[in-house]
Motif scaffolding. Structure first.
Motif, PDB file in Angstrom:
ATOM      1  N   SER A 189     -23.470   7.456 -27.522  1.00  0.00           N
ATOM      2  CA  SER A 189     -21.753   7.583 -27.838  1.00  0.00           C
ATOM      3  C   SER A 189     -21.290   8.187 -29.422  1.00  0.00           C
ATOM      4  N   THR A 190     -22.555   6.990 -30.356  1.00  0.00           N
ATOM      5  CA  THR A 190     -22.287   7.039 -32.035  1.00  0.00           C
ATOM      6  C   THR A 190     -22.509   8.749 -32.416  1.00  0.00           C
ATOM      7  N   PHE A 191     -23.159   8.985 -31.632  1.00  0.00           N
ATOM      8  CA  PHE A 191     -23.846  10.146 -32.322  1.00  0.00           C
ATOM      9  C   PHE A 191     -23.023  11.606 -31.230  1.00  0.00           C
ATOM     10  N   ILE A 192     -22.546  11.084 -30.066  1.00  0.00           N
ATOM     11  CA  ILE A 192     -21.907  12.463 -29.774  1.00  0.00           C
ATOM     12  C   ILE A 192     -19.784  12.794 -30.909  1.00  0.00           C
ATOM     13  N   GLY A 193     -19.671  11.538 -31.372  1.00  0.00           N
ATOM     14  CA  GLY A 193     -18.599  11.382 -32.470  1.00  0.00           C
ATOM     15  C   GLY A 193     -18.759  12.583 -33.646  1.00  0.00           C
ATOM     16  N   LEU A 194     -20.247  12.602 -33.724  1.00  0.00           N
ATOM     17  CA  LEU A 194     -21.311  13.324 -35.690  1.00  0.00           C
ATOM     18  C   LEU A 194     -21.092  14.586 -34.372  1.00  0.00           C
TER      19      LEU A 194
ATOM     20  N   PHE B 209     -19.664  16.327 -32.376  1.00  0.00           N
ATOM     21  CA  PHE B 209     -18.483  17.288 -31.944  1.00  0.00           C
ATOM     22  C   PHE B 209     -17.392  17.348 -34.039  1.00  0.00           C
ATOM     23  N   PHE B 210     -17.618  16.270 -34.448  1.00  0.00           N
ATOM     24  CA  PHE B 210     -17.244  16.317 -35.901  1.00  0.00           C
ATOM     25  C   PHE B 210     -17.772  16.540 -36.952  1.00  0.00           C
ATOM     26  N   GLY B 211     -19.338  16.902 -36.869  1.00  0.00           N
ATOM     27  CA  GLY B 211     -19.908  16.853 -37.981  1.00  0.00           C
ATOM     28  C   GLY B 211     -19.853  18.173 -38.228  1.00  0.00           C
TER      29      GLY B 211
ATOM     30  N   VAL C 161     -28.711  15.243 -34.510  1.00  0.00           N
ATOM     31  CA  VAL C 161     -27.788  14.673 -33.723  1.00  0.00           C
ATOM     32  C   VAL C 161     -27.878  15.071 -32.469  1.00  0.00           C
TER      33      VAL C 161
ATOM     34  N   ARG D  48     -19.739  18.577 -41.908  1.00  0.00           N
ATOM     35  CA  ARG D  48     -20.353  17.554 -43.159  1.00  0.00           C
ATOM     36  C   ARG D  48     -21.890  16.926 -42.460  1.00  0.00           C
ATOM     37  N   LEU D  49     -22.746  17.898 -41.563  1.00  0.00           N
ATOM     38  CA  LEU D  49     -23.968  17.141 -41.821  1.00  0.00           C
ATOM     39  C   LEU D  49     -24.365  18.297 -42.008  1.00  0.00           C
TER      40      LEU D  49
ATOM     41  N   GLN E 100     -29.789  18.201 -39.124  1.00  0.00           N
ATOM     42  CA  GLN E 100     -29.303  16.656 -38.907  1.00  0.00           C
ATOM     43  C   GLN E 100     -28.360  16.654 -38.182  1.00  0.00           C
TER      44      GLN E 100
END
Lengths: 378, 530
Positions: free
Chosen positions: B109-114, B116-118, B130, B121-122, B126
């Motif tokens: 759940s933490t990495f699903i945010g990254l 979609f939105f990362g 993710v 930023r990554l 990276q």
């Protein structure tokens, strides 16, 4: 580590999970419950949603893990609380249903009716759980109408409506206002222009409401509500069921722990100071520190409730002898020990990558960002 | 004990779990497909693979949201509706659930945010990591849930403690290395991978039939067909029948699935098809394949598969032992806990659960009549016909998918798949197959566990919360209403975005953006999509 220490450790760990939930998921519930209040345009509401967009799902796992941890460490609490508070918990779940779908689906279609409907559902998804959690906590101080028999079968003799007593509702106000404050403080970090100004105003109002309601609840607790206490000798390190002890009500106040252990007073005093600090730092436009203060205030308000109840977890209003305490609801020594090791390993790992994800997604979200990434953003 | 409440609680659990598992398998499979596609992107640097990750990721997200929604219920439903179960086995069963949260669900759940939105930023690497972590997280999640579920089928590593009136963990390693759980895990996640592959194959086939975005569709198809082939082979070859000789519940399940009324000489024949008749305990018009069952179930030629009639007899004896265990437990609870009584209890306590089966007929257990005992023994066999048929539907669909995915792989590797119109159409028509197979599989696993919630330990009827039937009717209605409403919305979005294809990414590179009109067959005005 002996059984007694493990029992205490698990009381602390469940507290940590609940605080983790309130401090992280708390601000995203606060943000979405303010969606209609602070966001005047579609762009502003999208900024609000995207401020928590990358994080709400991970944050919500604190809630889920707290549920799992209570199941593993305090099985009878899990059984009695959730079957007893059946409708309250289902209400929370039904409201929470709207969050994953609301976040994900709302901006996928460019129709103002579609989006407006989701905005309302998201507001429910933020505000209702915040309120119900407070009401549930308030009811712990009043005792819940449940029984246990010697096979450890539980019966709940109350209704959902009986939970909505004045004191419990006041606790609901503390919880809702606290999370609104926390959400608004988070928005100070992630927004600019009009939205930032409104977020600041909301932080001040919500912090003030939280402060007043918190103090009021404290006074009410001191003078208007009977505490519970364990009678006679009890061996904290022994294997026991909730029926293996004597409990009395009416002889002491819920605030007796603060007399016995004056250090615990740091929780309520700290909560008040950090609430004031959140307000002051908001007025002086220091959003980062305000958020730290707000987080600490949230944590300490929960500690205040936990310290007051200790060693009780769920007192019974039918007969105090059924009351569940830290000493008699726990899993076996082996399970507590194994799960403690698991927690020692994984909680730091979780914290580390959670912080990394916040670090990577840090920064203000502007209208331009939404315009530049219509498809990818919530 | 109110039987209506028991039935409604079961129905509510079944419905919420079935709904949940509409979304889980696609998450499990698509997550790995995304990770594979993104790996190709990072290795080749070709934009089209990134677009693939984003497009399939969008559909992944639409599905994932409801997976989270319906999953929330599952974490709390043991407490709301199965309070006695929660108390009785929380010491053991709660552990894998809590570990699932800490080890797997946070990760996913933490990495699903990254995910979609990362993207901006990554770094590429990276972001790739993710994506892999999301896939690994969702699969670890399945692992812990299936360890919990495997323990319900074959409760190893635990002992009853009369002082606390519950099961307590005696061996954590036995719990996690429960062979039933291991087999279930492999079978279940493989089924999820098949679901992901069939999903990508069917939608890519649709693009091919429409002759749209062909390079995009071809690449997606190729990846999904090879991933799918490996997965469907794994589902079939590592089918979880091999776990069926472990524990009494599994043995019973096997006999019921195969409608093995009598114990035959080894190796037993496999009943391909027939009509089980519960009253006469016979299977009419049975078509049998010699040796097959013995081989599948026991992996040998000389081990017997116990028949239903013999199982009932065994169970009746265990019920009698269980009555003794219950009687001694009463003495222990009354404080008569001398060494002799404890030793006597130890002797029969493994059959305590069988004694508890009588609670349905008499609350005192020990005064059960011969008739009640016989009835309780008969209860230990789940209804044969539903098990027999659902299992065969599952297996049949499995082989159908093996054929379709095999053909897809063959033609894709020959680069001629676009011309196999029959196959493309068949893939679209067969899209529901993996979901039906998964749900049938769960039905077999859980209906086949009855009358137990924890095999040999705790009867389902005793596990429920003491809520009223009206509570149950209302909550059941509410769940159905919420879930069905949300499912309709989900399907609406899923179809809409699947039909649009990669054009929904608004990159300017795909069909509806490079054409003047909106193209044939799709009534979605482009500007209405965000």
């Amino acid at each position: 580590m002996d059984y007694e220490s493990l029992k205490l450790v698990w009381w602390v760990l469940i507290g940590v999970l609940l605080i983790g939930f309130a401090v992280t998921d708390g601000f995203d519930m606060g943000v979405v419950s303010l969606l209609k209040v602070l966001g005047k345009t579609d762009e502003e509401r999208r900024i609000m949603l995207n401020s928590v967009g990358p994080h709400w799902d991970g944050n919500q796992v604190w809630f889920i893990t707290a549920g799992g941890a209570i199941f593993a460490a305090w099985p009878i609490v899990y059984a009695v609380a959730f079957s007893g508070l059946y409708w309250a918990l289902l209400l929370v779940l039904f409201a929470l249903f709207f969050r994953p779908v609301g976040f994900e689906y709302r901006s996928k279609i460019e129709s103002s009716r579609w989006r407006n409907n989701w905005d309302w559902l998201l507001t429910i998804g933020g505000a209702v759980p915040a309120l119900v959690f407070g009401v549930a906590f308030g009811n712990l101080f009043l005792g819940l109408p449940f029984t246990l028999d010697e096979l450890m079968q539980t019966r709940y003799l109350g209704s959902f409506w009986q939970l909505l007593s004045p004191f419990a509702l006041l606790c609901g106000v503390v919880s809702l206002a606290m999370l609104a404050m926390h959400g608004a403080t988070f928005l100070q970090l992630k927004t600019d222009e009009q939205l930032l100004v409104r977020a600041r105003g909301m932080t001040l109002i919500a912090a003030l409401v939280t402060l007043v309601a918190f103090l009021l609840a404290g006074v009410w607790l001191a003078f208007g509500i009977d505490g519970y206490s364990i009678q006679g000798a009890l061996e904290p390190g022994a294997v026991m069921t909730p029926l293996d002890k004597q409990v009395q009500t009416g002889s002491v106040s819920w605030l007796v722990n603060y007399e016995s252990y004056p250090l615990t007073l740091m929780a309520p005093i700290g909560a008040v100071l950090f609430l004031l600090g959140t307000g002051y730092l908001t007025l002086t436009h220091r959003a980062g520190l305000a958020f730290v203060c707000s987080s600490l205030a949230v944590a300490l308000i929960i500690c205040t409730a936990g310290f007051s109840l200790f060693p009780f977890i769920m007192p019974s209003s039918i007969d105090p002898v059924f009351s569940l305490t830290v000493w008699d609801v726990v899993s076996s020594e082996k399970t507590l020990g194994i799960m403690f090791v698991v927690a020692l390993i994984f909680v730091p790992i979780v914290l580390a990558y959670t912080l990394w994800s916040y670090y990577k997604m840090w920064g203000v979200i502007r209208e331009q960002d939404i315009h530049d990434n219509q498809v990818g953003m919530y | 004990m109110d039987e209506t409440v028991v039935d409604l609680s079961r129905l509510q659990f079944a419905i919420t779990a079935f709904y949940h598992f509409l979304f889980v398998p696609l998450t499990l499979g698509l997550a790995f497909l995304l990770a594979i596609m993104e790996s190709v992107y990072v290795m080749t640097g070709k934009q089209i693979y990134k677009d693939m990750v984003k497009f399939w990721g969008k559909l992944f997200g639409i599905n994932f949201a409801l997976g989270v929604t319906t999953g929330l219920t599952m974490e709390f439903q043991f407490g709301t509706n199965w309070a006695y179960y929660s108390h009785y086995v929380g010491d053991v069963f709660g552990a894998p659930l809590a570990i699932e949260g800490l080890m797997a669900f946070f990760l996913e759940s933490t990495f699903i945010g990254l995910f979609f939105f990362g993207w901006d930023r990554l770094t590429r690497l990276q972001h790739l990591i993710v994506t892999w972590l999301v896939a690994i997280g969702s699969n670890l999640s399945a692992l812990w849930i299936l360890i919990a579920n495997g323990w319900m089928q074959n409760p190893v590593g635990a002992e009853f403690n009369y002082e606390t009136m519950r099961m307590e963990m005696s061996s954590f390693s036995e719990l996690i290395f429960n062979p039933v759980a291991q087999v279930k895990f492999v079978h279940t996640v493989s089924a999820g991978y098949v679901t992901g592959a069939m999903f990508v194959l069917a939608i890519s086939a649709y693009f091919m039939l429409k002759k749209r975005d062909l390079p995009f569709a071809r690449r997606s198809f190729a990846i999904a067909s090879s991933f799918g082939l490996a997965s469907i082979l794994s589902v079939i070859v590592l089918g979880d029948e091999s776990g069926y000789e472990l524990g009494d519940v599994q043995r019973t399940k096997l006999a019921v699935i195969e409608a093995e009324w009598d114990t035959h000489e080894a190796p037993a024949a496999f009943t391909l098809i027939g009509f089980p008749n519960e009253e006469r305990m016979e299977t009419d018009y049975a078509v049998k394949i010699p040796y097959a069952l013995g081989l599948i179930a026991t992996r040998s030629l000389d081990e017997e598969v116990t028949g239903i009639k013999d199982l009932i007899e065994e169970h009746e004896q265990r019920i009698r032992n269980g009555m003794q265990a219950y009687a001694i437990l009463q003495q222990l609870k009354a404080g008569q806990d001398d060494a002799g009584t404890i030793a006597a209890f130890e002797e029969v306590k493994d059959d305590l659960g069988y004694g508890l089966l009588l609670k349905k007929y008499t609350n005192t257990v020990t005064d059960a009549t011969e008739e009640q005992i016989a009835q309780a023994a008969r209860d230990t066999i789940p209804a044969v016909a539903p098990m027999f048929w659902t299992f065969r539907i599952m297996v049949g669909l499995g082989f159908l998918m093996l054929f379709l995915i095999g053909a897809s792989f063959y033609y894709a590797s020959k680069h001629v798949v676009e011309h196999q119109t029959w196959l493309l159409k068949a893939l679209i028509i067969a899209l529901p197959a993996p979901w039906i197979a998964c749900e049938m599989g769960w039905f077999v696993a859980e209906f086949g566990r009855q009358p137990w919630s924890i095999g040999e330990v705790l009867p389902t009827a005793l596990s429920v919360s003491s809520r009223s039937a009206s509570d149950l009717w209302m909550s059941l209605g509410a769940f159905i209403a919420f879930y069905s409403g949300l499912l309709v919305v989900e399907l609406y979005l899923m179809f809409r975005f699947a039909r649009l294809g990669p054009s929904c990414l608004k990159t300017g590179r795909y069909h509806f953006e490079t054409q003047d009109s909106n193209g044939p067959g799709v009534g979605v005005p482009q500007q209405s999509l965000a």
